[in-house]
Motif scaffolding. Sequence first.
Motif, PDB file in Angstrom:
ATOM      1  N   LEU A 101      -9.276  20.116 -33.049  1.00  0.00           N
ATOM      2  CA  LEU A 101      -9.688  21.463 -33.441  1.00  0.00           C
ATOM      3  C   LEU A 101      -9.718  21.587 -34.967  1.00  0.00           C
ATOM      4  CD1 LEU A 101     -10.437  24.347 -32.663  1.00  0.00           C
ATOM      5  CD2 LEU A 101      -7.999  24.886 -32.526  1.00  0.00           C
ATOM      6  N   GLN A 102      -8.728  20.981 -35.642  1.00  0.00           N
ATOM      7  CA  GLN A 102      -8.703  21.004 -37.100  1.00  0.00           C
ATOM      8  C   GLN A 102      -9.927  20.296 -37.673  1.00  0.00           C
ATOM      9  OE1 GLN A 102      -6.218  22.518 -39.282  1.00  0.00           O
ATOM     10  NE2 GLN A 102      -8.058  22.215 -40.494  1.00  0.00           N
ATOM     11  N   ARG A 103     -10.271  19.161 -37.070  1.00  0.00           N
ATOM     12  CA  ARG A 103     -11.451  18.428 -37.531  1.00  0.00           C
ATOM     13  C   ARG A 103     -12.714  19.252 -37.319  1.00  0.00           C
ATOM     14  NH1 ARG A 103     -15.120  16.395 -34.790  1.00  0.00           N
ATOM     15  NH2 ARG A 103     -13.883  16.558 -32.870  1.00  0.00           N
ATOM     16  N   LEU A 104     -12.795  19.913 -36.149  1.00  0.00           N
ATOM     17  CA  LEU A 104     -13.973  20.728 -35.849  1.00  0.00           C
ATOM     18  C   LEU A 104     -14.092  21.897 -36.820  1.00  0.00           C
ATOM     19  CD1 LEU A 104     -16.331  21.305 -33.886  1.00  0.00           C
ATOM     20  CD2 LEU A 104     -14.727  22.665 -32.524  1.00  0.00           C
ATOM     21  N   ILE A 105     -12.958  22.529 -37.120  1.00  0.00           N
ATOM     22  CA  ILE A 105     -12.977  23.637 -38.075  1.00  0.00           C
ATOM     23  C   ILE A 105     -13.411  23.146 -39.454  1.00  0.00           C
ATOM     24  CG2 ILE A 105     -11.514  25.303 -39.291  1.00  0.00           C
ATOM     25  CD1 ILE A 105      -9.905  25.623 -36.742  1.00  0.00           C
ATOM     26  N   GLU A 107     -15.421  20.625 -40.089  1.00  0.00           N
ATOM     27  CA  GLU A 107     -16.857  20.364 -40.068  1.00  0.00           C
ATOM     28  C   GLU A 107     -17.658  21.657 -40.175  1.00  0.00           C
ATOM     29  OE1 GLU A 107     -17.696  18.157 -36.595  1.00  0.00           O
ATOM     30  OE2 GLU A 107     -16.669  16.316 -37.257  1.00  0.00           O
ATOM     31  N   VAL A 108     -17.195  22.688 -39.457  1.00  0.00           N
ATOM     32  CA  VAL A 108     -17.893  23.982 -39.526  1.00  0.00           C
ATOM     33  C   VAL A 108     -17.756  24.584 -40.921  1.00  0.00           C
ATOM     34  CG1 VAL A 108     -17.943  26.334 -38.615  1.00  0.00           C
ATOM     35  CG2 VAL A 108     -17.616  24.401 -37.054  1.00  0.00           C
ATOM     36  N   ALA A 109     -16.558  24.468 -41.515  1.00  0.00           N
ATOM     37  CA  ALA A 109     -16.355  25.001 -42.861  1.00  0.00           C
ATOM     38  C   ALA A 109     -17.234  24.283 -43.873  1.00  0.00           C
ATOM     39  CB  ALA A 109     -14.877  24.873 -43.248  1.00  0.00           C
ATOM     40  N   ALA A 110     -17.335  22.960 -43.753  1.00  0.00           N
ATOM     41  CA  ALA A 110     -18.197  22.200 -44.664  1.00  0.00           C
ATOM     42  C   ALA A 110     -19.660  22.578 -44.472  1.00  0.00           C
ATOM     43  CB  ALA A 110     -18.000  20.704 -44.425  1.00  0.00           C
ATOM     44  N   SER A 117     -10.718  24.753 -45.366  1.00  0.00           N
ATOM     45  CA  SER A 117     -10.793  25.316 -44.018  1.00  0.00           C
ATOM     46  C   SER A 117      -9.419  25.811 -43.594  1.00  0.00           C
ATOM     47  CB  SER A 117     -11.292  24.264 -43.022  1.00  0.00           C
ATOM     48  OG  SER A 117     -10.392  23.172 -42.971  1.00  0.00           O
ATOM     49  N   PRO A 118      -9.346  26.802 -42.706  1.00  0.00           N
ATOM     50  CA  PRO A 118      -8.050  27.275 -42.215  1.00  0.00           C
ATOM     51  C   PRO A 118      -7.271  26.143 -41.561  1.00  0.00           C
ATOM     52  CG  PRO A 118      -9.819  28.765 -41.579  1.00  0.00           C
ATOM     53  CD  PRO A 118     -10.477  27.555 -42.161  1.00  0.00           C
ATOM     54  N   THR A 257     -16.750  13.987 -30.114  1.00  0.00           N
ATOM     55  CA  THR A 257     -18.188  14.195 -30.174  1.00  0.00           C
ATOM     56  C   THR A 257     -18.557  15.472 -29.430  1.00  0.00           C
ATOM     57  OG1 THR A 257     -20.333  13.295 -29.472  1.00  0.00           O
ATOM     58  CG2 THR A 257     -18.418  12.698 -28.158  1.00  0.00           C
ATOM     59  N   PHE A 258     -19.734  16.020 -29.757  1.00  0.00           N
ATOM     60  CA  PHE A 258     -20.204  17.239 -29.104  1.00  0.00           C
ATOM     61  C   PHE A 258     -20.898  16.958 -27.762  1.00  0.00           C
ATOM     62  CE2 PHE A 258     -19.891  18.746 -33.487  1.00  0.00           C
ATOM     63  CZ  PHE A 258     -19.303  19.979 -33.302  1.00  0.00           C
TER      64      PHE A 258
END
Length: 363
Positions: A101-105, A107-110, A117-118, A257-258
């Motif tokens: 979840l941290q990695r996903l956040i 990626e979205v922040a970038a 990122s939070p 991966t998505f």
Amino acid sequence: MQSRLILFAASAGIAALTIYLLISGRNILIPIAIAVMAWYLINAIARGIMKLSIRGVRPPRWAALALTVLVVIAAVMSLAEMVSGNFSNVVNAIPTYQANLQRLIGEVAALFGMQESPNVADIVDRIDFSAVVGRLATTLTSIAGEAGLILVYMLFLFVEQGSFDRKMKALFPDPEREERVHKILTHMSEEIQNYLWIKTFTSALTAGLSYAVLASVGLDFAGFWVVIIFLLNYIPTIGSLLGILFPALLALVQFDTFVPFLIVTPSLAVIQVFIGNFLEPMLMGSSLNISPFATLVSLAVWGSIWGIPGMFLCVPITVIAMIIFAHFPRTRPIAIMLSTDGRVAWGETEPRPPPDQRPPSGD
């Protein structure tokens, strides 16, 4: 005019008193309502078993009821074991989900040009887990206590099931009135049993197809999630959406991966739409003639009064109200408004005839 005002005031007072009693007595009424619905469901499944024929021999009612009760008890025990067994697995998997979840956040922040990122760990540290665990323990204890009470209520319902007709004759000595009440109750029982039987079948089919999808992508706790999907399917509209949302979110945080998320989400959506919008209405036919808008209103009302149990019970309760309202001239307009096309049961269980063919009302 004055009599109408008095009647309206009396009706409003009765409605307000009923709502007050439903809210204040929810701890007593909810187990009774669940027991009655479970009793209806077991009778519906037993009725389906009685229709089965092996070399021309049909099982007797007592055997069908006994088999159904054993199956339901085994299913409940399996569910309890699955839920209790998954707690430790979920706790062990939390660090992995947190990292993903941290990695996903990140990626979205970038993607949106954010420098920082939070931090999921900071958010988790601010949660009072002791209070959460305490509330969870209280909830589980309450459910366990109510489960025993529900079983007791069900037992007494089955014990008194055989004497119900005699009680009806004693309550209504007038044969015509007794016959009319008996027809209303029979119609109500058939509609509820038909709904519960078909809903259980479609929920099981939805859960089975969903399991095939979740297991194919390797989703954690696939068996647990299909049980949740099965139960959520009894909640109109919202339950189907949650049955898609929860596994989709898990697929999002479990994998690096998505691709699994992109497989799980549309697949579960197609299953829910096909079964909920095509197969289930085809099986129900015109028997459950409730307006979708009325269903949503009923979901909101009973959810606010009885919480999650009210969401599960809103459709059967609406069916009962609609049938009762349809049998009395003063409340028949309410039944018409609750229906999909304005066709409601007239007098007994037949469709209401056109105005020029209606017999004089005897009410």
